[in-house]
Write an enzyme that holds these catalytic residues in place. Structure first.
Site, PDB file in Angstrom:
ATOM      1  N   ARG A 184     -47.469  -7.888  57.929  1.00 35.30           N
ATOM      2  CA  ARG A 184     -46.552  -7.151  58.240  1.00 35.30           C
ATOM      3  C   ARG A 184     -47.484  -6.053  58.974  1.00 35.30           C
ATOM      4  O   ARG A 184     -48.725  -5.678  58.526  1.00 35.30           O
ATOM      5  CB  ARG A 184     -46.359  -6.662  57.544  1.00 35.30           C
ATOM      6  CG  ARG A 184     -44.960  -5.214  57.755  1.00 35.30           C
ATOM      7  CD  ARG A 184     -43.964  -4.746  57.163  1.00 35.30           C
ATOM      8  NE  ARG A 184     -43.375  -4.034  57.123  1.00 35.30           N
ATOM      9  CZ  ARG A 184     -44.527  -2.637  56.405  1.00 35.30           C
ATOM     10  NH1 ARG A 184     -44.684  -2.347  55.707  1.00 35.30           N
ATOM     11  NH2 ARG A 184     -43.190  -1.006  57.439  1.00 35.30           N
ATOM     12  N   ARG A 239     -36.853  12.492  61.372  1.00 33.80           N
ATOM     13  CA  ARG A 239     -38.152  13.686  60.506  1.00 33.80           C
ATOM     14  C   ARG A 239     -38.385  14.834  60.954  1.00 33.80           C
ATOM     15  O   ARG A 239     -38.290  15.477  61.719  1.00 33.80           O
ATOM     16  CB  ARG A 239     -39.858  12.766  60.798  1.00 33.80           C
ATOM     17  CG  ARG A 239     -39.346  11.329  61.088  1.00 33.80           C
ATOM     18  CD  ARG A 239     -41.465  11.027  60.774  1.00 33.80           C
ATOM     19  NE  ARG A 239     -41.153   9.487  61.055  1.00 33.80           N
ATOM     20  CZ  ARG A 239     -41.792   9.068  60.053  1.00 33.80           C
ATOM     21  NH1 ARG A 239     -42.068   9.372  58.694  1.00 33.80           N
ATOM     22  NH2 ARG A 239     -41.614   7.487  60.340  1.00 33.80           N
ATOM     23  N   LYS A 250     -33.523  -4.354  60.153  1.00 34.72           N
ATOM     24  CA  LYS A 250     -33.972  -3.943  58.775  1.00 34.72           C
ATOM     25  C   LYS A 250     -32.290  -3.002  58.083  1.00 34.72           C
ATOM     26  O   LYS A 250     -31.308  -2.106  58.397  1.00 34.72           O
ATOM     27  CB  LYS A 250     -35.329  -2.886  58.976  1.00 34.72           C
ATOM     28  CG  LYS A 250     -36.502  -3.099  59.324  1.00 34.72           C
ATOM     29  CD  LYS A 250     -37.806  -2.376  59.458  1.00 34.72           C
ATOM     30  CE  LYS A 250     -37.990  -1.866  58.578  1.00 34.72           C
ATOM     31  NZ  LYS A 250     -38.339  -0.771  58.804  1.00 34.72           N
ATOM     32  N   THR A 277     -39.753  -2.652  49.772  1.00 33.49           N
ATOM     33  CA  THR A 277     -39.765  -1.445  49.072  1.00 33.49           C
ATOM     34  C   THR A 277     -40.375  -0.899  47.953  1.00 33.49           C
ATOM     35  O   THR A 277     -39.244  -1.587  46.748  1.00 33.49           O
ATOM     36  CB  THR A 277     -38.747  -0.368  49.923  1.00 33.49           C
ATOM     37  OG1 THR A 277     -38.255  -0.499  50.958  1.00 33.49           O
ATOM     38  CG2 THR A 277     -38.942   1.285  49.611  1.00 33.49           C
TER      39      THR A 277
END
Length: 478
Positions: free
Chosen positions: A33, A74, A219, A280
């Site tokens: 990845r 963010r 995702k 994760t």
């Protein structure tokens, strides 16, 4: 014992050089990845060249997965790059960047924040490590009380419990990275934070314009994506595969809901003939520890028992101290789980009707392999890898050899559970072609004289999705 579950390893400073890539391949990595949230275009170009060169020298196949950064919401840059939030303290999240230097204000780059939250909402920072409660909204300022404090660093993620914060699906940076992915001919491209099937459309259009054949991985990490069955199913069907991205998804829906969601997503992906990656914090303690915790081993094993195609390592291999050891530990956990009888029993679509011949042949092949004595493997002669993917949806203890003349198909099949890709330049699906395929597998030592092998193929070569033949052959001497 052959491991069926595949391992995805993230490349980073700890694992990017050729010697380490070779060790990771030996340890069991199937997919590498590239996290486009970090690094430069030239850095990724160099990385892909190294991976491809090492794979060629070792004569093995490994896919490359590019992961788009996406519109992660963010906080902005903080004074001194960090601030400590104390339980019970009152703070202000502001979209006014000019006031970000005020002692009581934290800048946020998400301009729609004041309109997207309400009094009483719970906001989560830094993957849920810090928890705020919204108490008042005034203009561009969102006043909050700190429920769970801690050190907050610049550029950390911001989520709302239950979802509801969303930005445009594809950013300008993502478009640049899609172009880079096409240039590098990566095998898969992961799209971050899609809320619905239509969020994948800009990526598909860009890839089509570039003439790039890259599998899209959706995702699943937004609460909106799992809000109802229809939305989830449409998103899965719109993609070529999915990732259970448990970080942001767990933050938005809560960890207690994540357990059932993981099982639900994996189950639906398999029913839809889509490969699925579970990701994760799978072995996060091994960023700094040479051995995993038992809880981490159980987590990996449970994902295997759920039916995941692959399990993924992030910081463990990108920046951790023990990249090779963590891959070996993950491989051991996968093999241990695969030894359980439940992983060899399949009720996949046993009561369903199928719509095309290729799927019927694929399902029939694995049924025969599981029930006929002395069958050692299934061989799938394939152009696109589609039949091998369908075969991999059924549980079995026997390997599936995806035999293809196309290197890109071999790389793509490395993600499919139980499928071992073999490159073989077969141009005819006749007796000569069958013997060539058998020879390519016997040369690996996987099957021997007298073994039975299930073989699937199509009458028309050069066209994917045309599988219409199933044969049961016995390996014979020269």
């Amino acid at each position: 014992m052959i491991r069926r579950t595949k391992i995805v390893a993230t490349i980073g400073p700890a694992s990017g050089h050729s010697e380490m890539i070779a060790k990771l391949l030996d340890a069991g990595v199937n997919v590498f990845r590239l996290n486009f949230s970090h690094g430069t275009a030239d850095g990724h170009r160099q990385q892909v060249a190294i991976i491809r060169q090492v794979c060629a020298s070792k004569k093995v196949h490994a896919a490359i997965l590019g992961d788009l950064q996406g519109p992660k919401i963010r906080i902005g840059d903080l004074r001194n790059d960090a601030v400590t939030l104390v339980n019970g303290e009152e703070i202000i999240l502001t979209i006014d960047q000019s006031r970000g230097e005020d002692d009581d204000r934290i800048p946020v780059g998400y301009k729609a924040l004041p309109q997207s939250v309400a009094t009483g909402d719970t906001l989560l920072l830094d993957d849920g490590l810090i928890e705020l409660s919204v108490s008042l909204i005034v203009g561009g300022d969102v006043h909050c009380s700190v429920q769970v404090g801690g050190e907050l660093k610049s550029r950390k993620g911001l989520n709302r419990l239950g979802g509801g914060l969303s930005a445009p699906a594809i950013t300008e940076k993502d478009l640049q990275d899609i172009d880079l992915a096409a240039e590098l001919s990566v095998d898969y491209l992961a799209v971050s934070f899609p809320c619905c099937a239509s969020d994948l459309d800009p990526v598909k259009r860009r890839l089509d314009d570039l003439g790039a054949r890259i599998g899209i991985i959706a995702k699943i990490e937004r609460a909106e994506a799992v809000a109802n069955e229809q939305t989830l199913n449409e998103l899965i069907l719109a993609a070529d595969g999915v990732m259970v991205a448990r970080g942001d998804l767990g933050v938005e829906v809560g960890n207690s809901q994540l357990i059932g969601l993981q099982k639900r997503i994996i189950r639906q992906a398999r029913r839809s003939n889509r490969p699925v990656i579970t990701a994760t914090q799978m072995m996060e303690s091994m960023i700094s520890s040479p051995v995993p915790t038992r809880a981490e081993v159980f987590d990996v094993a449970n994902a295997v028992l759920d039916g995941t195609d692959a399990v993924m390592l992030s910081a463990e291999t990108a920046t951790g101290k023990y990249p090779v050891k963590v891959v070996m530990a993950m491989a051991d956990a996968c093999v241990g789980a695969e030894q359980q009888p439940d992983t060899r029993i399949s009720g996949h679509r046993v009561d369903d009707r199928v719509e095309n011949i290729s799927e019927s042949i694929a399902l029939s092949a694995i049924y025969a392999a599981n029930h006929l004595d002395n069958v050692k493997a299934s061989l799938c002669l394939t152009e696109s890898g589609a039949t091998a993917l369908i075969m991999s949806r059924l549980s079995s203890s026997l390997p599936i050899y995806g035999v293809s003349r196309h290197p890109e198909t071999c790389r793509r099949m490395t993600l499919y559970r139980g499928v071992i890709p073999i490159h073989c330049d077969i141009t005819t699906n006749d007796e000569e072609g069958y013997q060539q395929a058998l020879l390519s597998v016997t040369s690996t030592g996987a099957i021997g004289l007298g073994d039975r092998v299930i073989v699937t193929s199509g009458d028309i070569t050069g066209t994917g999705g045309m599988t219409n033949t199933l044969k049961i052959l016995q390996v014979k001497g020269a």
